[in-house]
Scaffold this active site. Structure first.
Site, PDB file in Angstrom:
ATOM      1  N   ARG A  97      14.187  12.365 -26.915  1.00  0.00           N
ATOM      2  CA  ARG A  97      13.487  12.125 -28.191  1.00  0.00           C
ATOM      3  C   ARG A  97      13.956  13.214 -29.129  1.00  0.00           C
ATOM      4  NH1 ARG A  97       7.172  10.664 -29.288  1.00  0.00           N
ATOM      5  NH2 ARG A  97       8.048   8.699 -28.594  1.00  0.00           N
ATOM      6  N   HIS A 124      13.444   3.401 -32.590  1.00  0.00           N
ATOM      7  CA  HIS A 124      12.573   3.598 -31.422  1.00  0.00           C
ATOM      8  C   HIS A 124      12.710   2.364 -30.520  1.00  0.00           C
ATOM      9  CE1 HIS A 124       9.615   5.218 -28.890  1.00  0.00           C
ATOM     10  NE2 HIS A 124       8.554   5.213 -29.659  1.00  0.00           N
ATOM     11  N   GLN A 127      10.172   1.357 -27.723  1.00  0.00           N
ATOM     12  CA  GLN A 127       8.946   0.765 -28.254  1.00  0.00           C
ATOM     13  C   GLN A 127       9.155  -0.726 -28.518  1.00  0.00           C
ATOM     14  OE1 GLN A 127       5.790   2.316 -28.927  1.00  0.00           O
ATOM     15  NE2 GLN A 127       5.275   0.151 -29.039  1.00  0.00           N
ATOM     16  N   ASP A 216       2.009   0.737 -38.400  1.00  0.00           N
ATOM     17  CA  ASP A 216       2.243   2.065 -37.821  1.00  0.00           C
ATOM     18  C   ASP A 216       1.558   3.073 -38.731  1.00  0.00           C
ATOM     19  OD1 ASP A 216       3.239   4.188 -36.337  1.00  0.00           O
ATOM     20  OD2 ASP A 216       5.337   3.902 -36.902  1.00  0.00           O
ATOM     21  N   CYS A 256       2.063   0.624 -32.467  1.00  0.00           N
ATOM     22  CA  CYS A 256       2.748   1.385 -31.417  1.00  0.00           C
ATOM     23  C   CYS A 256       1.920   2.583 -30.939  1.00  0.00           C
ATOM     24  CB  CYS A 256       4.116   1.847 -31.901  1.00  0.00           C
ATOM     25  SG  CYS A 256       4.035   2.895 -33.369  1.00  0.00           S
ATOM     26  N   ARG A 284       4.668  -0.342 -22.249  1.00  0.00           N
ATOM     27  CA  ARG A 284       5.729   0.659 -22.387  1.00  0.00           C
ATOM     28  C   ARG A 284       6.333   0.976 -21.016  1.00  0.00           C
ATOM     29  NH1 ARG A 284       6.321   4.042 -26.716  1.00  0.00           N
ATOM     30  NH2 ARG A 284       8.192   4.513 -25.495  1.00  0.00           N
TER      31      ARG A 284
HETATM   32  N1   CP Z   1       4.440   4.973 -29.486  1.00  0.00           N
HETATM   33  C1   CP Z   1       4.930   6.142 -28.999  1.00  0.00           C
HETATM   34  O1   CP Z   1       6.138   6.378 -28.951  1.00  0.00           O
HETATM   35  O2   CP Z   1       3.971   6.980 -28.530  1.00  0.00           O
HETATM   36  P1   CP Z   1       4.225   8.514 -28.146  1.00  0.00           P
HETATM   37  O3   CP Z   1       4.687   9.227 -29.400  1.00  0.00           O
HETATM   38  O4   CP Z   1       2.892   9.007 -27.650  1.00  0.00           O
HETATM   39  O5   CP Z   1       5.291   8.574 -27.093  1.00  0.00           O
END
Ligand code: CP
Length: 307
Positions: A97, A124, A127, A216, A256, A284
């Site tokens: 990430r 992402h 997701q 979001d 998300c 997820r």
């Molecule tokens: N939706 C998502 O990526 O959640 P986190 O940031 O908690 O990983």
């Protein structure tokens, strides 16, 4: 070597294969990651992505190792390339990430091990896999269904749009002026196979007849200094009962997470009968397991290999 930096790194049939693997039981999947490590590097905080990826690795027989971004120090302690080459000797795959998507591209360009995007400024894709899995569970197929995105055309929206296009869905974007997709981006998504794509500056117009309504947070990680302006610009884009009433009968609400009740969505919607956010978050893990199993298949990673 196959990596997963964006949803469109999968072709349509491959996305279907990931979805199939996501729903398969352990007896069928086996332990393709047995004796292997998978590195999970986070430059930003995470709950769902870290936990779902760790468990997905475990469910395939592997050993996840979580590392904070500052511990590896991309281009601070050492170069992205040195970090990648070294970690590739310990792990079957590296997931990260990152603030800057180009870090993932540099890692992938070495072709040492598969690289997985766990969120970047651009996209992402993990997701989006969970989003698609959740909508497939609801609708059977996304082909011809209408998916609305309300809010900022951000990294999450871009990956969702790519996935929905591969699935042949109609895509409706409702974004404040200045926060939407460019004409080139709309054309790119359309060319991926979307049944149609349109954009407006009205939440209710975007939600009109939609089978799934997504949103979001209005202020993402790293945008805290823009909070006041963004909350003002997005004030008309809260998903509430009026927006959901414009959607199809039995439309579902998706987010998300994490969510801010009373900001981008009302409590009545996110905690109401249309909401699928908990299932979406649980998916997820299943989607991540499907993706990891797919990467094992296409990269010929099998139990017993030595690195
Ligand atoms: N939706 C998502 O990526 O959640 P986190 O940031 O908690 O990983």
């Amino acid at each position: 070597m196959r990596h997963f930096l964006d949803t469109i790194d999968l072709q349509r049939k491959e996305l279907a294969r990931v979805m199939e693997l996501a729903t398969q039981r352990q007896e069928v999947l086996g332990w393709p990651l047995a004796d292997y490590g998978v590195a999970l590097i986070f430059e930003k905080p995470s709950n769902r992505t870290r936990q779902s990826m760790e468990m997905a690795v475990v469910q395939l027989g592997g050993h996840p190792i979580f590392t904070r971004g500052e511990e590896v120090g991309f281009d601070v302690r050492e170069t992205v390339e040195d970090i990648t080459r070294i970690m590739a000797g310990y792990h079957a795959m590296i997931a990260a990430r990152v603030f800057d998507h180009s870090v993932l591209e540099r890692m992938a360009s070495l072709n040492d091990v598969p690289i997985i995007n766990m969120l970047s400024d651009k996209s992402h894709p993990l997701q989006s896999l969970a989003d698609i899995l959740t909508m497939r569970e609801e609708f059977g197929s996304l082909k011809g269904k209408t998916v609305a995105w309300i809010g900022d055309y951000n990294n999450v929206a871009r990956s969702l749009a790519e996935g929905c296009a591969l699935e042949g869905a109609h895509i409706r974007l409702g974004c404040p002026s200045g926060y939407g997709a460019s004409d080139d981006e709309l054309a790119r998504i359309s060319a991926l196979g979307a049944a149609s794509i349109s954009q407006s500056t009205s939440a209710s117009q975007a939600a009109d007849g939609a089978h799934a309504v997504h949103t979001d947070v209005f202020v993402s990680m790293g945008q805290e200094s823009e909070t006041e302006r963004r909350l003002r610009d997005f004030a008309e884009f809260q998903v509430d009962d009026t927006v959901m009433a414009a959607a199809a009968t039995d439309a579902i609400f998706m987010h998300c997470l994490p969510a801010h009740r009373g900001v981008e969505v009302t409590s009545e919607v996110i905690d109401g009968p249309a909401s699928r956010v908990v299932r979406q978050a649980h998916n997820r893990m299943h989607a991540a397991r499907g993706l990891l199993a797919f990467l094992c298949e296409v990269n010929d990673i099998t139990k017993g290999d030595t690195k």
